[in-house]
Design a protein around this motif. Sequence first.
Motif, short mmCIF file in Angstrom:
data_model
loop_
_atom_site.label_atom_id
_atom_site.label_comp_id
_atom_site.label_asym_id
_atom_site.label_seq_id
_atom_site.Cartn_x
_atom_site.Cartn_y
_atom_site.Cartn_z
N ASP B 297 -8.64 -1.86 -2.07
CA ASP B 297 -8.35 -3.27 -1.75
C ASP B 297 -6.86 -3.54 -1.54
O ASP B 297 -6.47 -4.70 -1.38
CB ASP B 297 -8.92 -4.18 -2.84
CG ASP B 297 -8.27 -3.93 -4.18
OD1 ASP B 297 -7.34 -3.09 -4.27
OD2 ASP B 297 -8.68 -4.57 -5.16
N GLY B 298 -6.05 -2.52 -1.61
CA GLY B 298 -4.63 -2.72 -1.38
C GLY B 298 -3.84 -3.21 -2.57
O GLY B 298 -2.62 -3.34 -2.51
N LYS B 299 -4.54 -3.47 -3.68
CA LYS B 299 -3.82 -3.95 -4.86
C LYS B 299 -3.30 -2.78 -5.66
O LYS B 299 -4.06 -2.04 -6.29
CB LYS B 299 -4.74 -4.82 -5.72
CG LYS B 299 -4.98 -6.18 -5.10
CD LYS B 299 -5.71 -7.12 -6.05
CE LYS B 299 -6.00 -8.44 -5.35
NZ LYS B 299 -7.11 -9.19 -5.95
N THR B 300 -2.00 -2.62 -5.71
CA THR B 300 -1.41 -1.50 -6.44
C THR B 300 -1.31 -1.84 -7.92
O THR B 300 -1.16 -3.00 -8.29
CB THR B 300 0.00 -1.19 -5.90
OG1 THR B 300 0.79 -2.38 -6.01
CG2 THR B 300 -0.08 -0.76 -4.44
N PRO B 301 -1.40 -0.83 -8.77
CA PRO B 301 -1.38 -1.09 -10.22
C PRO B 301 -0.02 -1.59 -10.70
O PRO B 301 0.06 -2.26 -11.73
CB PRO B 301 -1.74 0.26 -10.84
CG PRO B 301 -1.55 1.28 -9.76
CD PRO B 301 -1.68 0.58 -8.45
N THR B 302 1.04 -1.25 -10.02
CA THR B 302 2.35 -1.85 -10.33
C THR B 302 2.89 -2.43 -9.03
O THR B 302 2.65 -1.91 -7.94
CB THR B 302 3.36 -0.82 -10.89
OG1 THR B 302 3.41 0.30 -10.00
CG2 THR B 302 2.96 -0.34 -12.27
N THR B 303 3.65 -3.52 -9.18
CA THR B 303 4.06 -4.29 -8.00
C THR B 303 5.54 -4.60 -8.02
O THR B 303 6.25 -4.29 -8.99
CB THR B 303 3.31 -5.64 -8.00
OG1 THR B 303 3.77 -6.38 -9.17
CG2 THR B 303 1.80 -5.46 -8.04
N GLY B 304 5.99 -5.21 -6.95
CA GLY B 304 7.37 -5.68 -6.89
C GLY B 304 7.65 -6.68 -8.00
O GLY B 304 8.74 -6.69 -8.59
N HIS B 305 6.69 -7.52 -8.31
CA HIS B 305 6.84 -8.48 -9.40
C HIS B 305 7.11 -7.75 -10.73
O HIS B 305 7.96 -8.18 -11.52
CB HIS B 305 5.59 -9.34 -9.51
CG HIS B 305 5.65 -10.35 -10.63
ND1 HIS B 305 6.43 -11.47 -10.58
CD2 HIS B 305 5.05 -10.36 -11.84
CE1 HIS B 305 6.31 -12.16 -11.70
NE2 HIS B 305 5.47 -11.51 -12.48
N ASP B 306 6.38 -6.66 -10.97
CA ASP B 306 6.64 -5.89 -12.20
C ASP B 306 8.08 -5.37 -12.21
O ASP B 306 8.74 -5.39 -13.25
CB ASP B 306 5.68 -4.69 -12.28
CG ASP B 306 4.24 -5.14 -12.50
OD1 ASP B 306 4.02 -6.09 -13.27
OD2 ASP B 306 3.34 -4.53 -11.89
N GLY B 307 8.53 -4.92 -11.06
CA GLY B 307 9.91 -4.44 -10.97
C GLY B 307 10.89 -5.55 -11.30
O GLY B 307 11.87 -5.34 -12.03
N MET B 308 10.63 -6.74 -10.78
CA MET B 308 11.52 -7.87 -11.01
C MET B 308 11.52 -8.29 -12.49
O MET B 308 12.56 -8.55 -13.08
CB MET B 308 11.10 -9.05 -10.14
CG MET B 308 12.05 -10.23 -10.26
SD MET B 308 11.50 -11.64 -9.22
CE MET B 308 10.11 -12.22 -10.19
#
Lengths: 336, 336, 336, 336
Positions: B297-308
Amino acid sequence: MTVRFAILGAGRIGQVHARAVASTEGASLVAIADPVAEAAERVASGYGCDIRTIDEIAASDDVDAVAICTPTNTHADLIEQFARAGKAIFCEKPVDLDLGRVKDCLKTVEQEGATLMVGFNRRFDPDFRALKKAIDEGRIGDVEMVTISSRDPGAPPAEYIKVSGGIFRDMTIHDFDVARWLLGEEVDTVQAAASVLTDPKIADLGDYDSVNVILTTAGGRQCTITNSRRATYGYDQRIEVLGSHGSVSAENMREANIELANADGFHRPPLLDFFMTRYVAAYANEIAAFVAALAGDGKTPTTGHDGMMALALAEAALRSVKEKRVVHVSEILDDA
Amino acid sequence: MTVRFAILGAGRIGQVHARAVASTEGASLVAIADPVAEAAERVASGYGCDIRTIDEIAASDDVDAVAICTPTNTHADLIEQFARAGKAIFCEKPVDLDLGRVKDCLKTVEQEGATLMVGFNRRFDPDFRALKKAIDEGRIGDVEMVTISSRDPGAPPAEYIKVSGGIFRDMTIHDFDVARWLLGEEVDTVQAAASVLTDPKIADLGDYDSVNVILTTAGGRQCTITNSRRATYGYDQRIEVLGSHGSVSAENMREANIELANADGFHRPPLLDFFMTRYVAAYANEIAAFVAALAGDGKTPTTGHDGMMALALAEAALRSVKEKRVVHVSEILDDA
Amino acid sequence: MTVRFAILGAGRIGQVHARAVASTEGASLVAIADPVAEAAERVASGYGCDIRTIDEIAASDDVDAVAICTPTNTHADLIEQFARAGKAIFCEKPVDLDLGRVKDCLKTVEQEGATLMVGFNRRFDPDFRALKKAIDEGRIGDVEMVTISSRDPGAPPAEYIKVSGGIFRDMTIHDFDVARWLLGEEVDTVQAAASVLTDPKIADLGDYDSVNVILTTAGGRQCTITNSRRATYGYDQRIEVLGSHGSVSAENMREANIELANADGFHRPPLLDFFMTRYVAAYANEIAAFVAALAGDGKTPTTGHDGMMALALAEAALRSVKEKRVVHVSEILDDA
Amino acid sequence: MTVRFAILGAGRIGQVHARAVASTEGASLVAIADPVAEAAERVASGYGCDIRTIDEIAASDDVDAVAICTPTNTHADLIEQFARAGKAIFCEKPVDLDLGRVKDCLKTVEQEGATLMVGFNRRFDPDFRALKKAIDEGRIGDVEMVTISSRDPGAPPAEYIKVSGGIFRDMTIHDFDVARWLLGEEVDTVQAAASVLTDPKIADLGDYDSVNVILTTAGGRQCTITNSRRATYGYDQRIEVLGSHGSVSAENMREANIELANADGFHRPPLLDFFMTRYVAAYANEIAAFVAALAGDGKTPTTGHDGMMALALAEAALRSVKEKRVVHVSEILDDA
């Protein structure tokens, strides 16, 4: 020479110390005092000693030392009474919940030239002593970071919490003393966080059940303390010290060192779940150390000053939580 | 379907990801880019892929996804370039050392509808995953306190420290992400202490080597993180989570699980001492998870938001040290 | 009711039992006997009891029970004397080194209706008891294979070895008893291998220092025992039991449960290295169990029969080594 | 130089070795042979290699080495065929179940001057290698006693047991090889006990499921091996070696190194329960060692002789059980 003891208070901790005195070479139990006649009688018959009132004990020529095992709010008065009576004093922590009162009491002790040992049992645990010895022998180099995990199996009853002075003064105080013992430098600043997670009634009493504390010395050494009033797996008591050349840690104690393996995996029993079983050797060693000090140069391994400093750290932690900032221990000592 | 990869950067971490891509079912390595010709050639010959420039890769029809393994200060620009080029993006942490720049970059990613996974390798370690699974299955009840011990065998070179953004943004950032992952609630406040104990040169660079952090959520859950740049016994990576019904912890990894016993006692080997050996399985799992997300579904387990968010916690910790107070994460996010 | 004890023999093991009796509720120490006046006096003054001769003790109305802690070659005679004198008897293993003499002695005990407990301390060790309890509660299903590792820190002096009856009768005998206790079926056959590896003088004395034994029950359950007279890391005492549903094992004990970590790895202290420190709790439990039996139905947890059977297994092991074949225990018992 | 491999047999173990060859630097997979077309195709497509018949492989100029992963009863014939064809040979244990046939086969190998490595995977396990290295470095002094615990999670199917040659030739054979590897002296005598405890059907097939073996060298060194076909907690694989200066042991492996603690105690996951997951690193190391030997002096770390000797120990154990006596290995070798 035999140190002749009287025990003030025949409750749980009084019984622990009665047994410790009875089994210590060079010590004998002469008298027990307790307003509850049954409690006093149990100790008197169990160890073959007299029942006397506190005032009678203070006046007894055949008593060299007292172990104060009465409720906290009586400690300071009793210390002063027995300092004046010329007895050596072992007192369960704390001297008092009020830092100012502690200061006054210690002044009296000093003026009378009395010997006062405040009971911090953990310093006498065989494993923690072995850990301290490894540090003292230079096996990990310079101490840099101390980590103390200290969790109770369950919260004490509300009645107890009410008069306990709160988790920092009642529970963390042991860890503050261990931190001071291991850091090798006096603590300069305190930061703390505190929540109620196990039981909302604890919040109603104005206390916390889950706290984390960071202590920092002037030289930058740090100690973290993590406390919870609830650890389902038992009485969790761990210490880890990181030094410049290595680290040393002390493991928990469980009743039986067995392991069961089956289709669900590998299973070891829960931890000992009560301070009186977990620290049975520590209590015995503690009284032995007091007796050894009296037989020697009179310098006890823990002192009234240690009691005061641990309490000051507790005050600082509480202030840090309330004011959401780093608190200098000197602020607390100056205010007392 | 096979995800066709290009790797940007053929340095240490680029090589790790090249190997991970090559060994992942459903992924293939198409191209490598690196200004250092030798580095690019080694990867190209080792895995049978093309050498292309970054711009060529952005324009390549046969590339579905890129893994950004270039120096930190290029990450945000590259993310934007490849978001616009319609490629799925895996980027090593951090997006940028400046929180404002991260925010802008993520806005672009969002506008382009691009897929961005920020690499936090620890979430993919088999042991830490098993720990998380135990929590998710309710085996310890509600999470109350997380304890993260994270220590490096030794400090990085001064050149690296200078551009690293400091210990909180470079080293603790991994622990901040793990904390967010395990706490189950967003972090509300941060308290931190920081010292230099291992090497005065680190102080000259304006950085620290020994830090402790307390994170608190709105619900009162707490996490402590303890970091040191020096652990003589190896790369120390432990997690412990206390819940309402129990606790779960993950042990360290050592190269060989043997024990030697002799007159000096019982001896086990040191820990694995390098993140690339300690986390070899994690890196492979991480790329596999990215590929699975693209195939799903394209949802990655870690995201840019997590990075931020991990970066925001780092900023908050730094501010707490400077201002000697509890810092709300919202202050940091508002200021960015 | 209090069981009034006399101890025969004031040596090392006599002192252990004196302390155990003195500290056991429901037991009191009335008298000590030892031909060495100093030894007797030390116990007498330490515990406030009389010094009497063995014959005086046999005739004493104020003595209910004796603990026989004299040299092995006196055990059988003393057991018979005190059985006739109507005293309850605790005797250190073995009853005698000669199986025929043991048989005769037990016949006398039976005729006199005397209570005889033979001391096999390991059955009273808290960890081994917890292991046995797990088996008895069915937690590992049916017992299939028992593995006993039992190693001494060092060999006893030549003078002791000469009169010890050899390693099987002196050292393995404890393991034979543990095997019988845990297998849940009587042992049918014995196979053994024996070498001298630590000191050729042991061969000169006709003894061995390194042995392995396989015991098999009629139902096919098996037990292996591995012994060495030299384990540099301490007094190695481990048990592991495999059952149809799982296994249970007991770990070794060390003086301090700490771990040191440095560049060489992770280090824990050696094991306790002496049976008197390793089994301090076992000796106390053993006397308490004897006292409890006397206060109860008179059935002691270990008996003269247990002493005889352990000795028979030792004989069988020795015969197996000499004749290089599987030996039936019945052969030994029939020959005695 | 690259060693070009063909794999004979595309079953479970053939796939393991295909993967090992594909991932080994200096090795490439050229062809797979299997009468089951689907099995061969899966390997061929997975690793991009040809499908050929065994005879085609024997005649292939582009094949340097074969890995024989076919059923046991074909091993000896294939070894001879490929020795004559001038290929280097890696063969899964055993060469044959009949010792006479093994002898003949090895004679052919010798005559042809062929390289033959018999696969004993355990010698290549990283933990066991570290244990061996500690011994070789003299860290425990002279080897005295080896203890091998080796238990399967469950018995194989009856069909397999029928053709397996029995537990000693099928399962214990690995332990016999490990024993020879670690003892440092050839085994002189064998004693064994064997029962059926887990499933009466195993007795119907004339086999055993629970065995204990004692091996002794001419110098008196001893090794015990304990085997069971049922260990509910996983695939139990432990080694402990006692030497004159200390001991060294290797621990079991579990899938995740986590520990859960709750009111029932402390819990770790079961062991890895399958030889292909437990020994995944060992299989890779084994092929790498074979490739390194071919690239070097041609001396493989395990040989046909090792295969023969392990089988001889199995025969000796079986004879010991049947004849209830100590069996000399020389008897077996002389009879073959």
